[in-house]
Structure formats: structure tokens, C-alpha cells
Design an enzyme around this catalytic site. Structure first.
Site, PDB file in Angstrom:
ATOM      1  CB  VAL A 256      -0.805   0.068   1.401  1.00  0.00           C
ATOM      2  CG1 VAL A 256      -2.189  -1.195   0.952  1.00  0.00           C
ATOM      3  CG2 VAL A 256      -0.358  -0.372   2.551  1.00  0.00           C
ATOM      4  CG  HIS A 257       3.249   1.506  -3.529  1.00  0.00           C
ATOM      5  ND1 HIS A 257       4.504   0.602  -3.359  1.00  0.00           N
ATOM      6  CD2 HIS A 257       2.586   0.892  -4.455  1.00  0.00           C
ATOM      7  CE1 HIS A 257       4.568  -0.215  -4.109  1.00  0.00           C
ATOM      8  NE2 HIS A 257       3.354  -0.220  -4.786  1.00  0.00           N
TER       9      HIS A 257
END
Length: 330
Positions: A256-257
Site C-alpha cells: 500500500v505505497h
């Protein structure tokens, strides 16, 4: 490894933070915006959009839809539709043509409209705000480069600038480059070379985002929430996870950058960084690579960036789930 982030914690993990989010929604951008909206110690001053995961038209529409569904009275400002000097590169292979492939629960026609003044809006809001502001960028850095070039004094009231992008090693759009930097390498290089940001600049690279993986267990916890938006989160993260498995073969969870960048802004003590010199390659073979002097071997180039390399992953997800509980009260 030196933790350079706690000094920004201001004594309490629940100290109030004033943030502006520059984004290109994008599945994980939606989760990042949700995290900021649900955090009780965060005031979102504004949202700006940029080309990136898809066209500016879609990133702006997506940001408006998310803010509406989250009941956030926050203005959305459209920014740059293309890079400073190159043709646009989109991540449609990950996010689809509209940026949110496979998602059906967001409003098709958001009630509010965006204003086409992202750079000016960022400048006036940040410069005139009575308290220091944290600026978070989760897409290509075109808007930020234009802001710094046009209004250099804006950094006087920026406490931290946090961007998701780069890598000390391999890339994800080419063998060398991470997508956000690759999508506008000239902009990224300009930002990294801005001397007035030294000490305030944080890079959240693939090194750490690929350690913070949303897996089936987290999705199952989200399914247990009764609020309508949790269904949207489950839907978009399930699609995102399937896409990552198909494209990259990653089966143990999806990074989940962009959520990591917002989480760094709000919970600094969860992260560990190292100060180093970073620049961006503009050479054809390594275009968009963030060249990182990890071991301080280039003494002629002083450190200009805090590069985040480690996270307390268990505490991150514990915090994330606790914050998402607040969706019931929005």
C-alpha cells in the site's frame, strides 16, 4: 541505522497535523485519503491532483468522489495534466483506464467540482496558514516542482515534505525506476535539489512499501466493519491485490505505497529512516532511477533526503484498523 523521524513527532503521536495531499487516485491513493480523513489528529487543508496512475481528468474525478463519500468538506484542485518535459506515462496496467478499475461503489458524478488552480491554491493555503504544514505527495512530482519553482518562499511554512517514490534498488515500472519518479523525472530531480527542503524532505521508497503488505487477514478484518465505505475499501483492495498477483506475481499481499506516505505524516514513530544524498537519473538506460548514496560514499554530495527504510509493520496495521473504525463516525 539512524531514526531521523522521531524529532518531528513533537512529543506526542496524537499531536495535531495540518496536511495537504497531492495525489493521483489510484487504488492505494483512495486508502491513503481515507486514512487521513479518519485520523482524529489530522486536518486536511486541501487536496490537489496530478497526472499519474491515469489522466488528470480521472484522478480529479476520483479524488472528488472519495472526498464526497467520506463526507469531507475539502476542496479539490486540479493540477498538471502532463510532465514538465515529457509525454505522459500512465499506470493503467495496474489501475485501469479510469484509475480505479473494478470499483463500483464510488459516486459516478461527484457533486462538487474541482478548481484548476492546484499550484496557486497550495501556495496560498500553505503560506497563509497560521501553523506549519506537512505536504504529502503520492503521485508524480509535477505539481510540487511547479510550486517550488513558482513560489520558492512556500517552503518557509512547510514543516515536512513527504513523497512516495523512488527506490534504493530495483524499480517497478522499469528495472531501474519507480513509477512516480519515472513519470516525471525532471520534476523529481528539481524537488530533490531544492536546498530549502533539506532537513524537511522524506522519501518513502519501494524498499519500505514492499514490507507493508495488505494481505487476506487485513481484508477479512475490514469485512467485519459495518459502515458502507468499508465495502469500498474491501472491493478496491481485493482488486488491487489480484492485479499485483497477475502483474508482479506477488501473492503474499499487496504493497500500500501511498498509505505509507500518509501514515508517516501522522505516525512518525512507526518508521525508521536514513539521511543520504539522492538524485534522479535522466540517462536513457536508467531514466527515473533514484540514485541513493546509502553508505555516504560520495562526500562531495551532502545528505538531502531522509529515506524511510523500515516500518513497525505490526503496529502499522494495528493503527490502521483502529483508525478505519472511525469510518462509522464520519
Amino acid at each position: 541505522m539512524t531514526n531521523t523521524i522521531d524529532s518531528f513527532q513533537k512529543g506526542s503521536a496524537l499531536e495535531n497535523y495540518n496536511i495537504w495531499i497531492d495525489c493521483d487516485p489510484g487504488h492505494d491513493d483512495v486508502v491513503a485519503l481515507t486514512l487521513a480523513a479518519c485520523a482524529g489528529h489530522c486536518k486536511i487543508l486541501g487536496v490537489s491532483t496530478v497526472h499519474g496512475n491515469t489522466t488528470l481528468e480521472f484522478t480529479t474525478k476520483n479524488a472528488l468522489a472519495v472526498m464526497e463519500l467520506l463526507n469531507q468538506d475539502v476542496d479539490v484542485h486540479a493540477g498538471a495534466a502532463k510532465p514538465l518535459m515529457r509525454e505522459s506515462a500512465f499506470a493503467t496496467h495496474i489501475h485501469g483506464t479510469n484509475g480505479l478499475a473494478g470499483i463500483s461503489l464510488l459516486p459516478d458524478y461527484p457533486k462538487k467540482k474541482a478548481t484548476p488552480d492546484a499550484v496557486f491554491a497550495m501556495y496560498t493555503t500553505i503560506s497563509n496558514y497560521p501553523e506549519p504544514v506537512t505536504l504529502v505527495a503520492t503521485g508524480p512530482l509535477t505539481n510540487i516542482a511547479l510550486l517550488l519553482a513558482t513560489y520558492p518562499s512556500v517552503t518557509d511554512n512547510i514543516e515536512r515534505f513527504i513523497f512516495m517514490g523512488g527506490s534504493t534498488g530495483i524499480g517497478n515500472i522499469t528495472s531501474q525506476a519507480e513509477f512516480n519518479v519515472y513519470a516525471d523525472p525532471e520534476a523529481a530531480r528539481l524537488v530533490l535539489e531544492t536546498k530549502s527542503l533539506i532537513g524537511k524532505l522524506f522519501m518513502v521508497p519501494l524498499d519500505v512499501t514492499h514490507k507493508v503488505l495488505l494481505d487476506a487477514n487485513i481484508i477479512q478484518l475490514l469485512r467485519q466493519h459495518s459502515n458502507p465505505f468499508s465495502s469500498t475499501l474491501v472491493e478496491l483492495m481485493t482488486v488491487f491485490q489480484q492485479t499485483y498477483e497477475n502483474v508482479y506475481g506477488i501473492r503474499n499481499g499487496v504493497p500500500v505505497h501511498d498509505v505509507c506516505a500518509v501514515a508517516l505524516a501522522l505516525w512518525p514513530s512507526l518508521w525508521t529512516s536514513r539521511s543520504m544524498y539522492v538524485t534522479v537519473s535522466l540517462d536513457s538506460l536508467t531514466l527515473g532511477r533514484t540514485v541513493c548514496d546509502v553508505w555516504s560514499q560520495q562526500n562531495q554530495y551532502p545528505a538531502n533526503v531522509h529515506v524511510v527504510l523500515e516500518a513497525d509493520v505490526s503496529l502499522f496495521w494495528e493503527t490502521f484498523i483502529g483508525v478505519i473504525d472511525r469510518l462509522n463516525y464520519l
